[in-house]
Design a protein around this motif. Structure first.
Motif, PDB file in Angstrom:
ATOM      1  N   GLN A  85       0.968  -1.322   0.023  1.00  0.00           N
ATOM      2  CA  GLN A  85       0.070   0.090  -0.055  1.00  0.00           C
ATOM      3  C   GLN A  85       0.856   1.219  -0.028  1.00  0.00           C
ATOM      4  OE1 GLN A  85      -3.019  -0.145   3.092  1.00  0.00           O
ATOM      5  NE2 GLN A  85      -4.115   1.612   2.284  1.00  0.00           N
ATOM      6  N   SER A  86       1.923   1.118   0.594  1.00  0.00           N
ATOM      7  CA  SER A  86       2.771   2.186   0.564  1.00  0.00           C
ATOM      8  C   SER A  86       4.359   1.856   0.043  1.00  0.00           C
ATOM      9  CB  SER A  86       3.218   2.896   2.054  1.00  0.00           C
ATOM     10  OG  SER A  86       3.570   1.929   2.901  1.00  0.00           O
ATOM     11  N   ALA A  87       4.985   2.453  -0.547  1.00  0.00           N
ATOM     12  CA  ALA A  87       6.284   2.168  -1.139  1.00  0.00           C
ATOM     13  C   ALA A  87       7.469   3.201  -0.966  1.00  0.00           C
ATOM     14  CB  ALA A  87       5.937   1.663  -2.629  1.00  0.00           C
ATOM     15  N   GLY A  88       8.295   2.813  -0.534  1.00  0.00           N
ATOM     16  CA  GLY A  88       9.702   3.782  -0.639  1.00  0.00           C
ATOM     17  C   GLY A  88      10.361   3.784  -1.974  1.00  0.00           C
ATOM     18  N   VAL A  89       9.974   4.603  -2.890  1.00  0.00           N
ATOM     19  CA  VAL A  89      10.662   4.419  -4.365  1.00  0.00           C
ATOM     20  C   VAL A  89      11.568   5.720  -4.540  1.00  0.00           C
ATOM     21  CG1 VAL A  89      10.083   4.384  -6.850  1.00  0.00           C
ATOM     22  CG2 VAL A  89       8.726   3.234  -5.196  1.00  0.00           C
ATOM     23  N   GLN A  90      12.617   5.589  -4.895  1.00  0.00           N
ATOM     24  CA  GLN A  90      13.646   6.613  -5.289  1.00  0.00           C
ATOM     25  C   GLN A  90      12.882   7.988  -6.086  1.00  0.00           C
ATOM     26  OE1 GLN A  90      17.749   5.724  -5.476  1.00  0.00           O
ATOM     27  NE2 GLN A  90      17.182   3.587  -5.331  1.00  0.00           N
ATOM     28  N   GLU A  91      12.594   9.037  -5.590  1.00  0.00           N
ATOM     29  CA  GLU A  91      11.896   9.812  -6.620  1.00  0.00           C
ATOM     30  C   GLU A  91      12.596  10.665  -7.736  1.00  0.00           C
ATOM     31  OE1 GLU A  91       9.609  12.616  -4.343  1.00  0.00           O
ATOM     32  OE2 GLU A  91       8.236  10.850  -3.131  1.00  0.00           O
ATOM     33  N   ALA A  92      13.879  10.721  -7.640  1.00  0.00           N
ATOM     34  CA  ALA A  92      14.782  11.316  -8.495  1.00  0.00           C
ATOM     35  C   ALA A  92      14.965  10.581  -9.834  1.00  0.00           C
ATOM     36  CB  ALA A  92      16.106  11.745  -7.746  1.00  0.00           C
ATOM     37  N   LEU A  93      14.645   9.337  -9.567  1.00  0.00           N
ATOM     38  CA  LEU A  93      15.031   8.285 -10.899  1.00  0.00           C
ATOM     39  C   LEU A  93      13.806   8.396 -11.567  1.00  0.00           C
ATOM     40  CD1 LEU A  93      16.561   5.104  -9.203  1.00  0.00           C
ATOM     41  CD2 LEU A  93      17.687   7.206 -10.193  1.00  0.00           C
TER      42      LEU A  93
END
Length: 313
Positions: A85-93
């Motif tokens: 439901q929640s994900a820690g994805v690298q936003e700059a990529l």
């Protein structure tokens, strides 16, 4: 070909956090080439069951098996996909970079073209993740979950934030994965989603399985039908009729759960000559879920559990 029809199972699993019992002898099997919907109110034990199957924690008692082995084994984890439901994805990529990075973790990943087509990523590949809308990010998360070509896929509230078109696309993608033999465990608060996708439904509350079976089998547990009509009759009066389980008003509409339905329909027609737009349908999965996990059912389950705990003490 693996002769075991089950992709994963919990057998007699117990789990406790201090004085709080999360799971009480839970049995759960996930079939290859099928969608199992795990449903329950908040605090029912769903997250604990998923955590055990993902190898994030160990059971106090019972057996946990995933793809024929331990959920913590590297060979097993490489065959599992997860969309939480929640994900820690690298936003700059960029999306292209995220997909390439995640695919590199797997020995035989799904092709980029397949991931893009299944997740609906056309036009997004060169966008940075942090610049995407919430719905677009969910589509990227789905692509990352399936890019390893998993044999077992966990989907936790997968269509949150998606519009109707994107939701239908994701449902179509899930059906395609299942047709290829993938096993899917779906947790969702959108009961129409479970009704649309699931081959099997498991309803859990207070750490125990309350009901399991196909969608029609779980719906049949409450043996009720839904009556909907335009009527000026007072809902309080209708509620007192024999066979009526519940009545709700939505503007000019009356929605009635009843069994048997025929006498209720006859009385509606007799008492409201202006009644119109009459519909009678079987109760849906949402009705069954509420009946199984509603306050009265939960009070009964709580009393049963408390008595069992007293005897075990």
């Amino acid at each position: 070909m693996n002769a075991n029809p089950h992709a994963a199972c919990l057998s007699g699993v117990h789990m406790r956090y201090g004085n709080t019992v999360a799971l009480r002898g839970v049995d759960l099997t996930l079939a290859r080439g099928g969608v199992t919907a795990l449903l329950g109110p908040n605090g029912a034990g769903k997250s604990t069951a998923v955590g055990l199957l993902l190898g994030l924690q160990a059971a106090d008692a019972g057996r946990v098996e995933v793809l024929g082995g331990s959920p913590r084994a590297l060979a097993v984890r490489r065959r599992v996909g997860v969309m939480l439901q929640s994900a820690g994805v690298q936003e700059a990529l960029k999306v292209r970079e995220l997909l390439a990075l995640t695919r590199s973790y797997y020995p035989a990943p799904r092709s980029v073209a397949d991931c893009v087509a299944l997740a609906g990523l056309d036009g997004l590949m060169d966008r940075r993740y942090g610049q995407l809308s919430g719905g677009q990010q969910r589509r990227v998360q789905f692509a990352l979950a399936i890019c390893g070509d998993p044999a077992l896929l966990f989907l936790d509230e997968p269509t949150t934030g998606l519009d109707i078109e994107a939701r239908q696309r994701l449902w179509k993608a899930v059906r395609a994965l299942v047709a290829d033999g993938c096993a899917v465990l779906l947790t969702t608060h959108y009961l129409e989603e479970a009704e649309a996708l699931a081959d099997r439904v498991v309803v859990i509350d207070r750490g125990r399985v309350l009901a399991e079976g196909s969608v029609p089998e779980v719906r049949a547990r409450i043996g009720q039908r839904r009556i909907r009509c335009l009527s000026a009759l007072a809902e309080g009066a209708v509620q007192a009729w024999p066979g009526v389980v519940s009545v709700q008003r939505d503007g000019a509409w009356l929605e009635i759960l009843a069994e048997p339905a025929e006498p209720v329909v006859q009385r509606l027609l007799a008492e409201d000559a202006a009644l119109s737009e009459l519909e009678v349908q079987r109760a849906g999965l949402a009705d069954a879920f509420l009946a199984l996990t509603g306050e009265e059912a939960r009070d009964a389950a709580r009393a049963s559990i408390d008595e069992t705990d007293r005897r075990a003490a």
